[in-house]
Enzyme design. Structure first.
Site, mmCIF file in Angstrom:
data_model
loop_
_atom_site.group_PDB
_atom_site.id
_atom_site.type_symbol
_atom_site.label_atom_id
_atom_site.label_comp_id
_atom_site.label_asym_id
_atom_site.label_seq_id
_atom_site.Cartn_x
_atom_site.Cartn_y
_atom_site.Cartn_z
ATOM 1 N N GLU A 179 -3.493 7.610 -4.016
ATOM 2 C CA GLU A 179 -3.561 6.422 -3.214
ATOM 3 C C GLU A 179 -3.475 5.279 -4.051
ATOM 4 O OE1 GLU A 179 -5.934 4.814 0.500
ATOM 5 O OE2 GLU A 179 -7.198 5.423 -1.162
ATOM 6 N N TYR A 223 0.745 -1.199 0.102
ATOM 7 C CA TYR A 223 -0.091 -0.003 0.009
ATOM 8 C C TYR A 223 0.900 1.202 -0.046
ATOM 9 C CZ TYR A 223 -2.897 3.805 1.681
ATOM 10 O OH TYR A 223 -3.604 4.955 1.851
#
Length: 396
Positions: free
Chosen positions: A206, A118
């Site tokens: 993101e 991530y």
């Protein structure tokens, strides 16, 4: 301004970030054509069909599926396009899917196991620095990781005056447990990602997941990108990327008439001049036992036309049970605002919810007299607490 995945990937690719390649399709036939083109260009045999909506958690709602042949591409694309996709980030009604991204399969076999990470880039308002937040736990909700295993989330703060230093990119790759070719690839990826964030004037990048492929390439498999609206004048080409179908129609209408409006879930509509006073007014409504139905800043020119437009927008929300108008007359005179409220009320005919008007500042006494003598079903107030009491009264 939120972007679709395919739009975010286009921006990333423009700054040298490796991304999972894909082609957007508006119907099942276009999806098949896109799959054929991808196979020719990339050699991929399988394809991932992804719903393009402004919401996370698409896979959980059935909006991301793997197709192993062209028949499955057509079938899956036909099922997803037109569906109302419900995810943890949408309402119970979900969001209608108008298009899909047909993407290459990047989880192919090789010398090593694929691994997911991530990574996001955003502003840390507390320190005034940009921040790269990253974790070894990619492909899952970062909120869950933060709650259950917070030690697996790392932060790298970047001074915007200096920029991302090479040792910081290396530290990120090291903390992710990479070595060899993958380590070098990750440092390049992080540097390019940060450059894209800064030069595109984004407020959020993101990437979940960032994938290490079986042959040690690092790429963005997904992309959630939010562009800072205040910087769009520097990026004229980004303006056309806005998909109004994905935005709240009332907020879109408000923007068109120059009102700063944010839709909320409460029962008391707010009409205020100035963002700070608007926030204080929302607090006032909460203290009075209500819930704000919106944030609405009419700005410094609260004339009849502007007030009428604000009334119409607020009343589009069926949950509104009362309207509180809270104006501080500094540049704009209170009596002018009061006359605008009266004129707007008369122009609209009937307004079926109670209206409380609190005017303070220049000519506030004249304004109160105008409201009281208008003969309209409008309650006037001059003090904050008085307005709160009247909100409480009409909601009882």
């Amino acid at each position: 301004m939120n972007l679709h995945e395919y739009q975010g990937k286009d921006i990333l690719a423009g700054f040298g970030v490796r991304v999972q390649r894909g082609i957007v399709a508006q119907n099942a036939q276009e999806a098949v054509a896109a799959a054929k083109q991808l196979t020719e260009e990339t050699g991929t045999g399988w394809h991932v069909i992804k719903a393009q909506v402004h919401a996370g958690g698409r896979g959980k709602g059935g909006g991301v599926k793997l197709a192993k042949n062209l028949q499955e591409v057509e079938s899956i694309a036909g099922q997803i396009i037109g569906m109302n996709l419900v995810t943890p980030q949408t309402s119970a009604e979900g969001k209608k899917v108008h298009q899909v991204l047909v993407a290459e399969d990047v989880y192919y076999p090789g010398d090593s196991e694929p691994d997911e990470f991530y990574m996001s880039v955003l502003l840390n308002r507390g320190t005034g620095k940009n921040m790269i937040m990253y974790s070894t736990e990619g492909g899952m909700d970062i909120e869950t990781v933060a709650e259950e295993t917070p030690h697996l989330i790392f932060h790298e703060e970047v001074d915007p005056a200096v920029g991302l230093m090479p040792f910081q990119a290396r530290r990120i790759a090291f903390n992710l447990g990479l070595s060899g070719v993958a380590f070098k690839e990750m440092t390049k990826f992080v540097s390019s990602l940060y450059t894209a964030y800064v030069k595109s004037d984004s407020s959020l990048f993101e990437i979940n997941p960032v994938l290490k492929t079986s042959d040690n390439k690092i790429m963005a498999v997904d992309a959630k990108v939010t562009i800072d609206d205040n910087a769009l004048y520097r990026h004229k080409d980004y303006i056309d990327l806005r998909d109004l179908r994905e935005e709240n129609p009332i907020e879109v209408e408000a923007k068109e008439v120059g009102l700063n409006y944010v839709d909320l879930d409460g029962n008391v509509g707010c009409m205020v001049n100035g963002a700070g006073l608007a926030m204080a007014t929302m607090d006032l409504i909460k203290q009075a036992g209500g819930e704000p139905a919106n944030f609405l800043d009419v700005g410094g020119t609260a004339d009849a036309a502007r007030v009428e437009a604000a009334f119409k927008i607020i009343l589009k929300d069926p949950n509104v049970k009362a309207i509180l108008i809270n104006i501080f007359g500094g540049i704009v005179r209170c009596d002018r605002v009061a006359q605008g409220v009266i004129d707007a009320y008369k122009n609209m005919g009937t307004i079926n919810v109670p209206i409380i008007v609190r005017l303070q500042g220049t000519n506030a006494d004249i304004a109160k007299e105008l409201i009281d003598n208008s003969g309209l079903d409008v309650l006037s107030a001059t003090e904050f607490q008085e307005a709160a009491d009247k909100v409480q009264q009409v909601l009882a």
